[in-house]
Design a protein around this motif. Structure first.
Motif, short mmCIF file in Angstrom:
data_model
loop_
_atom_site.label_atom_id
_atom_site.label_comp_id
_atom_site.label_asym_id
_atom_site.label_seq_id
_atom_site.Cartn_x
_atom_site.Cartn_y
_atom_site.Cartn_z
N UNK A 1 21.78 -28.57 -59.89
CA UNK A 1 22.88 -28.62 -58.94
C UNK A 1 23.70 -29.87 -59.20
N UNK A 2 24.92 -29.79 -58.82
CA UNK A 2 25.85 -30.87 -59.09
C UNK A 2 25.47 -32.17 -58.38
N UNK A 3 24.99 -32.07 -57.13
CA UNK A 3 24.69 -33.28 -56.37
C UNK A 3 23.52 -34.05 -56.96
N UNK A 4 22.60 -33.38 -57.66
CA UNK A 4 21.48 -34.11 -58.28
C UNK A 4 21.97 -34.93 -59.46
N UNK A 5 22.99 -34.45 -60.15
CA UNK A 5 23.55 -35.19 -61.28
C UNK A 5 24.08 -36.55 -60.79
N UNK A 6 24.84 -36.51 -59.70
CA UNK A 6 25.41 -37.75 -59.19
C UNK A 6 24.35 -38.67 -58.59
N UNK A 7 23.35 -38.09 -57.95
CA UNK A 7 22.31 -38.94 -57.37
C UNK A 7 21.50 -39.61 -58.48
N UNK A 8 21.27 -38.92 -59.61
CA UNK A 8 20.52 -39.54 -60.71
C UNK A 8 21.32 -40.66 -61.34
N UNK A 9 22.64 -40.49 -61.41
CA UNK A 9 23.49 -41.57 -61.94
C UNK A 9 23.42 -42.78 -61.03
N UNK A 10 23.52 -42.55 -59.72
CA UNK A 10 23.48 -43.66 -58.76
C UNK A 10 22.12 -44.36 -58.82
N UNK A 61 22.76 -50.67 -48.72
CA UNK A 61 23.88 -49.85 -48.27
C UNK A 61 24.05 -48.62 -49.19
N UNK A 62 23.93 -48.85 -50.50
CA UNK A 62 24.04 -47.75 -51.46
C UNK A 62 22.91 -46.74 -51.28
N UNK A 69 23.95 -38.78 -47.95
CA UNK A 69 24.57 -37.74 -48.78
C UNK A 69 23.56 -36.62 -49.07
N UNK A 70 22.32 -36.99 -49.38
CA UNK A 70 21.28 -35.99 -49.64
C UNK A 70 21.02 -35.14 -48.39
N UNK A 71 20.98 -35.80 -47.22
CA UNK A 71 20.78 -35.05 -45.97
C UNK A 71 21.93 -34.08 -45.73
N UNK A 72 23.16 -34.53 -45.97
CA UNK A 72 24.33 -33.67 -45.77
C UNK A 72 24.29 -32.49 -46.74
N UNK A 73 23.86 -32.76 -47.97
CA UNK A 73 23.74 -31.68 -48.95
C UNK A 73 22.70 -30.65 -48.49
N UNK A 74 21.59 -31.14 -47.93
CA UNK A 74 20.54 -30.23 -47.44
C UNK A 74 21.08 -29.39 -46.28
N UNK A 75 21.84 -30.01 -45.38
CA UNK A 75 22.44 -29.28 -44.25
C UNK A 75 23.42 -28.24 -44.78
N UNK A 76 24.27 -28.64 -45.73
CA UNK A 76 25.25 -27.71 -46.31
C UNK A 76 24.55 -26.55 -47.01
N UNK A 77 23.51 -26.86 -47.78
CA UNK A 77 22.76 -25.82 -48.48
C UNK A 77 22.11 -24.85 -47.48
N UNK A 78 21.55 -25.40 -46.41
CA UNK A 78 20.91 -24.55 -45.39
C UNK A 78 21.96 -23.67 -44.71
N UNK A 79 23.14 -24.23 -44.43
CA UNK A 79 24.21 -23.44 -43.79
C UNK A 79 24.68 -22.32 -44.72
N UNK A 80 24.80 -22.63 -46.01
CA UNK A 80 25.20 -21.59 -46.98
C UNK A 80 24.14 -20.50 -47.05
N UNK A 81 22.88 -20.89 -47.06
CA UNK A 81 21.79 -19.93 -47.11
C UNK A 81 21.80 -19.04 -45.86
N UNK A 82 21.99 -19.65 -44.70
CA UNK A 82 22.03 -18.89 -43.45
C UNK A 82 23.23 -17.94 -43.44
#
Length: 162
Positions: A1-10, A61-62, A69-82
């Protein structure tokens, strides 16, 4: 998934020491890769990102932003799944309704066919002579039969020839 790419970079940037570099490379398949070492011989250098060491406060802070951001992604993913589950349930419901409708139509057709088999239609034809006279013989009552009497009728082609 796209968000894991950015989290690994960070995470990679957070783990680097002071004044470290991140190399942006393009591999043979055209995919961009970020790595802490120089690009391999088969990859094209796209750039070098200079990273300065963060203070403890900046690091915390980072990390907090990353977790949010990870929590928001999880919420978004759950909403899409629902939403997908609800869409699938609606499709199944519509399919069930359509199948029921088809069943009812088939039952109605079957019932009509059965009713027609049990009660065949009765065809009533007009009496002989276009319905002008009606008695057992089909002739005018109290008069003698004249076959030329109805020569104007389109089905009779008699000509008077005496």
């Amino acid at each position: 998934m796209k968000h894991w790419k950015y989290s690994s970079i960070l995470l990679m940037i957070l783990s680097l020491s002071a004044n470290a570099e991140v190399f942006k490379c393009k591999n043979g398949a055209g995919k961009i890769i970020y790595q802490p070492v120089a690009c391999s011989p088969g990859a094209a250098m796209q750039g070098v990102i200079k990273v300065q060491e963060m203070t403890q406060e900046q690091t915390e802070e980072a990390k907090a932003k990353l977790e949010a951001w990870k929590r928001q992604q999880a919420v978004d993913d759950a909403a899409k799944l629902e939403a997908e589950k609800q869409r699938q349930a609606e499709l199944e419901k519509q399919e069930s309704i359509e199948l029921q409708r088809r069943g009812v139509v088939a039952q109605e057709k079957q019932a009509i066919a059965e009713q027609q088999r049990q009660n065949p239609p009765i065809i009533v034809a007009p009496p002989y002579g276009g319905g002008r006279y009606w008695n057992n013989g089909g002739f005018p009552p109290d008069s003698s039969y004249d076959p030329y009497m109805m020569q104007h009728h389109p089905h009779h082609h008699h000509e008077r020839g005496e």
